[in-house]
Design an enzyme around this catalytic site. Structure first.
Site, PDB file in Angstrom:
ATOM      1  N   HIS A   1       2.129  -4.447   3.152  1.00 17.14           N
ATOM      2  CA  HIS A   1       2.659  -3.699   4.293  1.00 17.14           C
ATOM      3  C   HIS A   1       1.669  -3.732   5.438  1.00 17.14           C
ATOM      4  CE1 HIS A   1       0.614  -0.933   1.532  1.00 17.14           C
ATOM      5  NE2 HIS A   1       0.215  -0.250   2.591  1.00 17.14           N
TER       6      HIS A   1
ATOM      7  N   ASP B   1       6.204   5.609   8.675  1.00 16.64           N
ATOM      8  CA  ASP B   1       5.353   6.117   7.598  1.00 16.64           C
ATOM      9  C   ASP B   1       5.663   7.587   7.357  1.00 16.64           C
ATOM     10  OD1 ASP B   1       2.394   5.036   6.322  1.00 16.64           O
ATOM     11  OD2 ASP B   1       2.827   7.191   6.234  1.00 16.64           O
ATOM     12  N   ILE B   2       5.730   7.985   6.102  1.00 17.43           N
ATOM     13  CA  ILE B   2       6.082   9.366   5.746  1.00 17.43           C
ATOM     14  C   ILE B   2       4.962  10.341   6.121  1.00 17.43           C
ATOM     15  CG2 ILE B   2       5.141   9.429   3.389  1.00 17.43           C
ATOM     16  CD1 ILE B   2       7.931  10.516   2.523  1.00 17.43           C
TER      17      ILE B   2
ATOM     18  N   ASN C   1      -4.437  -2.622   4.781  1.00 17.76           N
ATOM     19  CA  ASN C   1      -5.414  -2.148   3.799  1.00 17.76           C
ATOM     20  C   ASN C   1      -5.264  -3.008   2.552  1.00 17.76           C
ATOM     21  OD1 ASN C   1      -6.300  -0.045   5.453  1.00 17.76           O
ATOM     22  ND2 ASN C   1      -4.685   1.320   4.735  1.00 17.76           N
TER      23      ASN C   1
ATOM     24  N   HIS D   1       0.540  -1.766   8.647  1.00 16.11           N
ATOM     25  CA  HIS D   1       0.627  -0.518   9.407  1.00 16.11           C
ATOM     26  C   HIS D   1       0.602  -0.887  10.887  1.00 16.11           C
ATOM     27  CE1 HIS D   1      -0.673   2.353   6.105  1.00 16.11           C
ATOM     28  NE2 HIS D   1      -1.200   1.244   5.629  1.00 16.11           N
TER      29      HIS D   1
ATOM     30  N   GLN E   1      -5.867   1.004   0.067  1.00 18.46           N
ATOM     31  CA  GLN E   1      -4.512   0.572  -0.305  1.00 18.46           C
ATOM     32  C   GLN E   1      -4.021   1.412  -1.484  1.00 18.46           C
ATOM     33  OE1 GLN E   1      -3.996  -3.608  -1.320  1.00 18.46           O
ATOM     34  NE2 GLN E   1      -1.760  -3.427  -1.269  1.00 18.46           N
TER      35      GLN E   1
HETATM   36  P1  AMP Z   1      -1.721   2.154   2.074  1.00 10.52           P
HETATM   37  O1  AMP Z   1      -2.518   3.414   1.783  1.00 10.52           O
HETATM   38  O2  AMP Z   1      -2.349   1.230   3.064  1.00 10.52           O
HETATM   39  O3  AMP Z   1      -1.335   1.457   0.778  1.00 10.52           O
HETATM   40  O4  AMP Z   1      -0.400   2.629   2.791  1.00 10.52           O
HETATM   41  C1  AMP Z   1       0.669   3.202   2.116  1.00 10.52           C
HETATM   42  C2  AMP Z   1       1.401   4.035   3.137  1.00 10.52           C
HETATM   43  O5  AMP Z   1       2.686   4.312   2.643  1.00 10.52           O
HETATM   44  C3  AMP Z   1       0.738   5.382   3.438  1.00 10.52           C
HETATM   45  O6  AMP Z   1       0.418   5.463   4.824  1.00 10.52           O
HETATM   46  C4  AMP Z   1       1.811   6.403   3.033  1.00 10.52           C
HETATM   47  O7  AMP Z   1       1.859   7.531   3.883  1.00 10.52           O
HETATM   48  C5  AMP Z   1       3.075   5.567   3.112  1.00 10.52           C
HETATM   49  N1  AMP Z   1       4.174   6.007   2.267  1.00 10.52           N
HETATM   50  C6  AMP Z   1       4.113   6.385   0.965  1.00 10.52           C
HETATM   51  N2  AMP Z   1       5.337   6.685   0.506  1.00 10.52           N
HETATM   52  C7  AMP Z   1       6.200   6.499   1.550  1.00 10.52           C
HETATM   53  C8  AMP Z   1       7.608   6.653   1.715  1.00 10.52           C
HETATM   54  N3  AMP Z   1       8.401   7.058   0.708  1.00 10.52           N
HETATM   55  N4  AMP Z   1       8.147   6.378   2.919  1.00 10.52           N
HETATM   56  C9  AMP Z   1       7.360   5.980   3.951  1.00 10.52           C
HETATM   57  N5  AMP Z   1       6.032   5.811   3.852  1.00 10.52           N
HETATM   58  C10 AMP Z   1       5.450   6.064   2.675  1.00 10.52           C
END
Ligand code: AMP
Ligand code: ZN
Length: 119
Positions: free
Chosen positions: A105, A35-36, A92, A107, A99
């Site tokens: 995805h 995760d970024i 989520n 986590h 979400q």
């Molecule tokens: P959610 O909020 O459950 O939809 O999770 C989306 C997740 O994607 C969040 O934890 C973000 O930090 C992660 N995210 C968004 N953009 C990227 C990216 N380019 N690379 C890796 N993780 C990302």
């Protein structure tokens, strides 16, 4: 068609390689990457290569893919050595639950204490 890549989807772009990510594992059906914005020492996202907006939609359309995703979540936890202390797998689902990316995805969170119930 169900599962088809979406042009405007960030995670479809990670699957295709158009957006870079720190990939930790790949299978024929899944990709796992860090995760970024990590919320724990281990914070990996496991996604299906196919596009579904959320976990329940994916499971209804392709139960085998849901199984692949959960199995990979366990392998990621094991490879990051958080399986011994415990880890959490979170989907989520819906904006009210946090979400933000509408490509399924999981986590995988671990490496620190995780309170219950979640905040
Ligand atoms: P959610 O909020 O459950 O939809 O999770 C989306 C997740 O994607 C969040 O934890 C973000 O930090 C992660 N995210 C968004 N953009 C990227 C990216 N380019 N690379 C890796 N993780 C990302
Ligand atoms: Zn997608």
């Amino acid at each position: 068609m169900a599962g088809e890549a979406q042009a405007d989807c960030l995670f479809c772009k990670i699957v295709s390689g158009d957006v870079p990510a720190t990939i930790v594992r790949e299978t024929a059906t899944t990709v796992a990457f860090r995760d970024i914005n990590p919320q724990a020492p281990t914070h990996v996202l496991v996604i299906p290569r196919a596009h579904y907006p959320d976990a329940a939609t994916m499971a209804a359309a392709d139960p085998g893919l849901a199984a692949d995703l959960l199995r990979e979540a366990g392998v990621v936890a094991s490879e990051d050595k958080v399986d011994g202390t415990g880890y959490r797998v979170v989907f989520n689902t819906g904006t009210g639950a946090g979400q933000t990316v509408f490509h399924t995805h999981a986590h995988v969170l671990g490496g620190r204490g995780l309170e219950w119930p979640p905040g």
